[in-house]
Design a protein around this motif. Sequence first.
Motif, PDB file in Angstrom:
ATOM      1  N   LEU A 160      -8.071   8.254  -8.686  1.00  0.00           N
ATOM      2  CA  LEU A 160      -8.977   7.107  -8.683  1.00  0.00           C
ATOM      3  C   LEU A 160      -8.420   6.031  -7.745  1.00  0.00           C
ATOM      4  O   LEU A 160      -7.279   5.605  -7.911  1.00  0.00           O
ATOM      5  N   PRO A 161      -9.198   5.586  -6.755  1.00  0.00           N
ATOM      6  CA  PRO A 161      -8.737   4.467  -5.922  1.00  0.00           C
ATOM      7  C   PRO A 161      -8.668   3.209  -6.791  1.00  0.00           C
ATOM      8  O   PRO A 161      -9.673   2.817  -7.397  1.00  0.00           O
ATOM      9  N   ALA A 162      -7.492   2.634  -6.889  1.00  0.00           N
ATOM     10  CA  ALA A 162      -7.322   1.488  -7.780  1.00  0.00           C
ATOM     11  C   ALA A 162      -6.243   0.546  -7.261  1.00  0.00           C
ATOM     12  O   ALA A 162      -5.376   0.944  -6.479  1.00  0.00           O
ATOM     13  N   TYR A 163      -6.341  -0.683  -7.703  1.00  0.00           N
ATOM     14  CA  TYR A 163      -5.303  -1.669  -7.439  1.00  0.00           C
ATOM     15  C   TYR A 163      -4.457  -1.814  -8.696  1.00  0.00           C
ATOM     16  O   TYR A 163      -4.989  -1.835  -9.807  1.00  0.00           O
ATOM     17  N   ILE A 164      -3.150  -1.916  -8.513  1.00  0.00           N
ATOM     18  CA  ILE A 164      -2.274  -2.339  -9.592  1.00  0.00           C
ATOM     19  C   ILE A 164      -1.929  -3.787  -9.273  1.00  0.00           C
ATOM     20  O   ILE A 164      -1.246  -4.083  -8.297  1.00  0.00           O
ATOM     21  N   VAL A 165      -2.468  -4.693 -10.081  1.00  0.00           N
ATOM     22  CA  VAL A 165      -2.220  -6.121  -9.905  1.00  0.00           C
ATOM     23  C   VAL A 165      -1.091  -6.493 -10.851  1.00  0.00           C
ATOM     24  O   VAL A 165      -1.216  -6.326 -12.066  1.00  0.00           O
ATOM     25  N   SER A 166       0.019  -6.957 -10.294  1.00  0.00           N
ATOM     26  CA  SER A 166       1.196  -7.297 -11.099  1.00  0.00           C
ATOM     27  C   SER A 166       1.418  -8.795 -11.087  1.00  0.00           C
ATOM     28  O   SER A 166       1.631  -9.381 -10.025  1.00  0.00           O
ATOM     29  N   PHE A 167       1.348  -9.386 -12.266  1.00  0.00           N
ATOM     30  CA  PHE A 167       1.669 -10.798 -12.439  1.00  0.00           C
ATOM     31  C   PHE A 167       3.135 -10.832 -12.838  1.00  0.00           C
ATOM     32  O   PHE A 167       3.515 -10.291 -13.874  1.00  0.00           O
ATOM     33  N   ALA A 194       5.693   7.422 -13.744  1.00  0.00           N
ATOM     34  CA  ALA A 194       5.767   8.798 -14.232  1.00  0.00           C
ATOM     35  C   ALA A 194       6.058   8.821 -15.727  1.00  0.00           C
ATOM     36  O   ALA A 194       5.565   9.684 -16.456  1.00  0.00           O
ATOM     37  N   GLN A 195       6.831   7.857 -16.203  1.00  0.00           N
ATOM     38  CA  GLN A 195       7.139   7.800 -17.630  1.00  0.00           C
ATOM     39  C   GLN A 195       5.912   7.498 -18.486  1.00  0.00           C
ATOM     40  O   GLN A 195       5.923   7.718 -19.693  1.00  0.00           O
ATOM     41  N   LEU A 196       4.849   7.007 -17.862  1.00  0.00           N
ATOM     42  CA  LEU A 196       3.598   6.735 -18.572  1.00  0.00           C
ATOM     43  C   LEU A 196       2.590   7.871 -18.410  1.00  0.00           C
ATOM     44  O   LEU A 196       1.444   7.755 -18.824  1.00  0.00           O
ATOM     45  N   GLY A 197       3.012   8.960 -17.763  1.00  0.00           N
ATOM     46  CA  GLY A 197       2.113  10.080 -17.533  1.00  0.00           C
ATOM     47  C   GLY A 197       1.159   9.853 -16.376  1.00  0.00           C
ATOM     48  O   GLY A 197       0.110  10.480 -16.295  1.00  0.00           O
ATOM     49  N   MET A 198       1.546   8.968 -15.471  1.00  0.00           N
ATOM     50  CA  MET A 198       0.702   8.656 -14.319  1.00  0.00           C
ATOM     51  C   MET A 198       1.372   9.125 -13.036  1.00  0.00           C
ATOM     52  O   MET A 198       2.587   9.234 -12.959  1.00  0.00           O
ATOM     53  N   LYS A 199       0.554   9.376 -12.038  1.00  0.00           N
ATOM     54  CA  LYS A 199       1.037   9.745 -10.711  1.00  0.00           C
ATOM     55  C   LYS A 199       0.285   8.903  -9.695  1.00  0.00           C
ATOM     56  O   LYS A 199      -0.910   8.661  -9.841  1.00  0.00           O
ATOM     57  N   LEU A 200       0.983   8.463  -8.664  1.00  0.00           N
ATOM     58  CA  LEU A 200       0.374   7.659  -7.612  1.00  0.00           C
ATOM     59  C   LEU A 200       0.425   8.403  -6.290  1.00  0.00           C
ATOM     60  O   LEU A 200       1.413   9.057  -5.984  1.00  0.00           O
ATOM     61  N   LEU A 214      -3.924   5.645  -5.232  1.00  0.00           N
ATOM     62  CA  LEU A 214      -4.773   6.646  -5.879  1.00  0.00           C
ATOM     63  C   LEU A 214      -4.051   6.999  -7.172  1.00  0.00           C
ATOM     64  O   LEU A 214      -2.918   7.473  -7.138  1.00  0.00           O
ATOM     65  N   ILE A 215      -4.685   6.754  -8.301  1.00  0.00           N
ATOM     66  CA  ILE A 215      -4.035   6.939  -9.592  1.00  0.00           C
ATOM     67  C   ILE A 215      -4.563   8.186 -10.275  1.00  0.00           C
ATOM     68  O   ILE A 215      -5.772   8.391 -10.376  1.00  0.00           O
ATOM     69  N   THR A 216      -3.625   9.004 -10.761  1.00  0.00           N
ATOM     70  CA  THR A 216      -3.964  10.157 -11.582  1.00  0.00           C
ATOM     71  C   THR A 216      -3.280   9.959 -12.929  1.00  0.00           C
ATOM     72  O   THR A 216      -2.084   9.710 -12.989  1.00  0.00           O
ATOM     73  N   ALA A 217      -4.060  10.032 -13.974  1.00  0.00           N
ATOM     74  CA  ALA A 217      -3.553   9.935 -15.351  1.00  0.00           C
ATOM     75  C   ALA A 217      -4.301  10.977 -16.170  1.00  0.00           C
ATOM     76  O   ALA A 217      -5.388  10.718 -16.689  1.00  0.00           O
ATOM     77  N   ALA A 218      -3.734  12.178 -16.239  1.00  0.00           N
ATOM     78  CA  ALA A 218      -4.400  13.309 -16.883  1.00  0.00           C
ATOM     79  C   ALA A 218      -4.841  13.015 -18.314  1.00  0.00           C
ATOM     80  O   ALA A 218      -5.976  13.346 -18.684  1.00  0.00           O
ATOM     81  N   GLN A 253       0.852  -1.194   0.000  1.00  0.00           N
ATOM     82  CA  GLN A 253       0.000   0.000   0.000  1.00  0.00           C
ATOM     83  C   GLN A 253       0.879   1.232   0.000  1.00  0.00           C
ATOM     84  O   GLN A 253       1.845   1.311   0.733  1.00  0.00           O
ATOM     85  N   GLY A 254       0.523   2.192  -0.833  1.00  0.00           N
ATOM     86  CA  GLY A 254       1.272   3.436  -0.882  1.00  0.00           C
ATOM     87  C   GLY A 254       2.094   3.560  -2.155  1.00  0.00           C
ATOM     88  O   GLY A 254       2.136   2.660  -2.970  1.00  0.00           O
ATOM     89  N   PRO A 255       2.756   4.692  -2.340  1.00  0.00           N
ATOM     90  CA  PRO A 255       3.466   4.973  -3.594  1.00  0.00           C
ATOM     91  C   PRO A 255       4.825   4.270  -3.688  1.00  0.00           C
ATOM     92  O   PRO A 255       5.866   4.848  -3.426  1.00  0.00           O
TER      93      PRO A 255
END
Length: 142
Positions: free
Chosen positions: A92-99, A39-45, A81-85, A30-32
């Motif tokens: 947006l409260p979201a899960y990043i599920v990594s396989f 950031a390279q994808l234009g996203m912020k956590l 919390l994901i921000t993708a302008a 949990q957390g950033p």
Amino acid sequence: MKAIKVAAIVLILLAGIITYLALTRIAYIQGPKTQQNVAQLGMKLDAPTSKASISGFTAIVNAWKSFHTTGFDRITVEYQLITAAPQGINKLPAYIVSFRNDKGRLEPSTGPPGSSHMYLMHEFNVIVDATTGHVIEAIQYR
């Protein structure tokens, strides 16, 4: 009737596999933890300020149902919390599920008839809305 029995058996097997993974190989974060990489994808956590409406386990099941990823040896789940302008997503409260597969490649299944087969290296990440459980998108950032 036979198709229903086969579908039931498949669902029972899937539930067993996911339960095994949930109990043995899933790390909840949990957390950033991945701020620099996304950031390279234009996203912020950002760190979440409230509990998610769905569980991390539900996010894993929904991510797997959408992409049928196989060949992984570890799953991590990050609640963020994901921000993708560019996509109009703001905290947006979201899960990043990594396989993850540290030994080789991951292979999402061919999916429904007519879909293409992909080979992915090391890690496949799926963003799941932590309120609704809907899969938002799949990304690769590490």
